[in-house]
Design a protein around this motif. Structure first.
Motif, PDB file in Angstrom:
ATOM      1  N   LYS A  66       0.824  -1.213   0.000  1.00 27.26           N
ATOM      2  CA  LYS A  66       0.000   0.000   0.000  1.00 27.26           C
ATOM      3  C   LYS A  66       0.855   1.259   0.000  1.00 27.26           C
ATOM      4  O   LYS A  66       0.539   2.252  -0.671  1.00 27.26           O
ATOM      5  N   LEU A  67       1.946   1.240   0.765  1.00 25.61           N
ATOM      6  CA  LEU A  67       2.814   2.417   0.822  1.00 25.61           C
ATOM      7  C   LEU A  67       3.567   2.610  -0.486  1.00 25.61           C
ATOM      8  O   LEU A  67       3.879   3.752  -0.849  1.00 25.61           O
ATOM      9  N   GLU A  68       3.880   1.530  -1.196  1.00 23.56           N
ATOM     10  CA  GLU A  68       4.508   1.674  -2.513  1.00 23.56           C
ATOM     11  C   GLU A  68       3.573   2.358  -3.496  1.00 23.56           C
ATOM     12  O   GLU A  68       4.032   3.007  -4.436  1.00 23.56           O
ATOM     13  N   ASP A  69       2.268   2.223  -3.287  1.00 30.14           N
ATOM     14  CA  ASP A  69       1.273   2.909  -4.119  1.00 30.14           C
ATOM     15  C   ASP A  69       0.902   4.276  -3.552  1.00 30.14           C
ATOM     16  O   ASP A  69      -0.067   4.901  -4.026  1.00 30.14           O
ATOM     17  N   ASN A  70       1.652   4.747  -2.531  1.00 26.92           N
ATOM     18  CA  ASN A  70       1.422   6.062  -1.892  1.00 26.92           C
ATOM     19  C   ASN A  70       0.018   6.177  -1.307  1.00 26.92           C
ATOM     20  O   ASN A  70      -0.633   7.229  -1.386  1.00 26.92           O
ATOM     21  N   VAL A  71      -0.452   5.094  -0.709  1.00 30.96           N
ATOM     22  CA  VAL A  71      -1.746   5.095  -0.022  1.00 30.96           C
ATOM     23  C   VAL A  71      -1.488   5.415   1.443  1.00 30.96           C
ATOM     24  O   VAL A  71      -0.801   4.670   2.142  1.00 30.96           O
ATOM     25  N   SER A  72      -2.014   6.534   1.912  1.00 32.86           N
ATOM     26  CA  SER A  72      -1.781   6.951   3.298  1.00 32.86           C
ATOM     27  C   SER A  72      -2.796   6.338   4.250  1.00 32.86           C
ATOM     28  O   SER A  72      -2.442   5.886   5.348  1.00 32.86           O
ATOM     29  N   ASP A  73      -4.066   6.311   3.840  1.00 34.61           N
ATOM     30  CA  ASP A  73      -5.120   5.732   4.670  1.00 34.61           C
ATOM     31  C   ASP A  73      -5.284   4.260   4.295  1.00 34.61           C
ATOM     32  O   ASP A  73      -6.026   3.911   3.377  1.00 34.61           O
ATOM     33  N   ILE A  74      -4.578   3.389   5.008  1.00 39.27           N
ATOM     34  CA  ILE A  74      -4.573   1.963   4.702  1.00 39.27           C
ATOM     35  C   ILE A  74      -5.741   1.309   5.422  1.00 39.27           C
ATOM     36  O   ILE A  74      -5.822   1.317   6.644  1.00 39.27           O
ATOM     37  N   LYS A  75      -6.637   0.727   4.647  1.00 43.21           N
ATOM     38  CA  LYS A  75      -7.813   0.074   5.208  1.00 43.21           C
ATOM     39  C   LYS A  75      -7.481  -1.355   5.636  1.00 43.21           C
ATOM     40  O   LYS A  75      -6.540  -1.975   5.139  1.00 43.21           O
ATOM     41  N   CYS A  76      -8.296  -1.845   6.551  1.00 45.47           N
ATOM     42  CA  CYS A  76      -8.184  -3.245   6.976  1.00 45.47           C
ATOM     43  C   CYS A  76      -8.498  -4.145   5.777  1.00 45.47           C
ATOM     44  O   CYS A  76      -9.458  -3.909   5.041  1.00 45.47           O
TER      45      CYS A  76
END
Length: 265
Positions: A66-76
């Protein structure tokens, strides 16, 4: 009216009871890798938000993707869960580099709509935000981290004495030293030949050796020895034009007066 049965919402005590019941069994099956896990401490816990049978190794890989895709709000990752992962609760389980990456992505998402730039110093690369307002007008900026000056507009080290259009040209040490000196003494460059001109005293409209007249305050080429960079200059320009009109019409006025007097006689 009849009573309506409402579905009870899970609270922190309910989640704690679920965790205790699930931790009582020594084995669980991870819903991501579908592998049995025999160690209870391998179960991933999302603070007090939600509880699902996910192993820590799978959740670390999930956060990394998720962080490699620059997603800050990581959902469950649970299909029926809308909770977000808590970064602080995940900090003891993930590597320091991964947590720092998470913090950087959160910071970038928070300032996504702001005018920002990264420090061009290779040893710094700190994120600098324009707090002065006026997007596109800010030029010289000092990095709060490395304390080095750079141009906010063209995103290069500060080009003292030169325009942003000239910042990409190769210069030696003498050119850089001269640029710093011209900026310190507030010399103005001719808009035509780009030679530096120093105004000691007198009128702000100066004439370069190439024959071009320009305003020493704004650096723009002027006509008729007037500049519109200030209201006072605009007012003087109108006065100047009014005087020209009066001088042109004055002989006609005298001639008309003389003819009128001669007609009376």
């Amino acid at each position: 009216m009849g009573n309506v049965n409402q579905k009870p919402q899970p609270n922190s005590q309910t989640l704690q009871q679920i965790e205790e019941e699930e931790s009582a069994s020594s084995t669980f099956t991870c819903e991501i890798c579908i592998e049995p896990v025999t160690l209870p401490n391998k179960r991933f816990k999302n603070s007090n938000r939600c509880v699902h049978p996910f192993c820590t190794d799978c959740m670390i890989k999930y956060i990394q993707v998720k962080l490699e895709d620059n997603v800050s709000d990581i959902k469950c990752p649970a299909l029926t869960c809308d909770h977000s992962l808590e970064p602080l609760s995940c900090r003891p389980k993930i590597a320091h580099q991964l947590f720092d990456k998470w913090c950087d992505v959160l910071c970038e998402s928070a300032v996504l709509g702001l005018d920002r730039v990264y420090c061009p110093n290779r040893d710094c690369s700190a994120l600098v935000i324009n707090e002065c307002g006026g997007e596109g007008n800010l030029k010289r900026c000092v990095c709060p981290n490395c304390k080095k000056a750079f141009c906010f507009r063209c995103k290069v080290p500060w080009h003292a004495g030169y325009r942003c259009e000239e910042s990409g040209e190769m210069r030696d040490r003498n050119d850089i030293a001269f640029g710093v000196l011209s900026e310190r003494n507030q010399w103005m460059r001719c808009p035509m030949c780009r030679h530096c001109v120093e105004l000691v005293k007198g009128c702000a409209i100066v004439k370069c050796r190439c024959g071009i007249e320009f305003c020493y305050k704004c650096g723009k080429k002027v006509d008729h020895h007037w500049c519109n960079c200030r209201r006072s200059s605009t007012f003087c320009m109108w006065i100047f034009h009014l005087c020209i009109v009066i001088l042109v019409l004055w002989p006609f006025f005298l001639l008309f007066t003389a003819i009128t007097r001669k007609g009376h006689h």
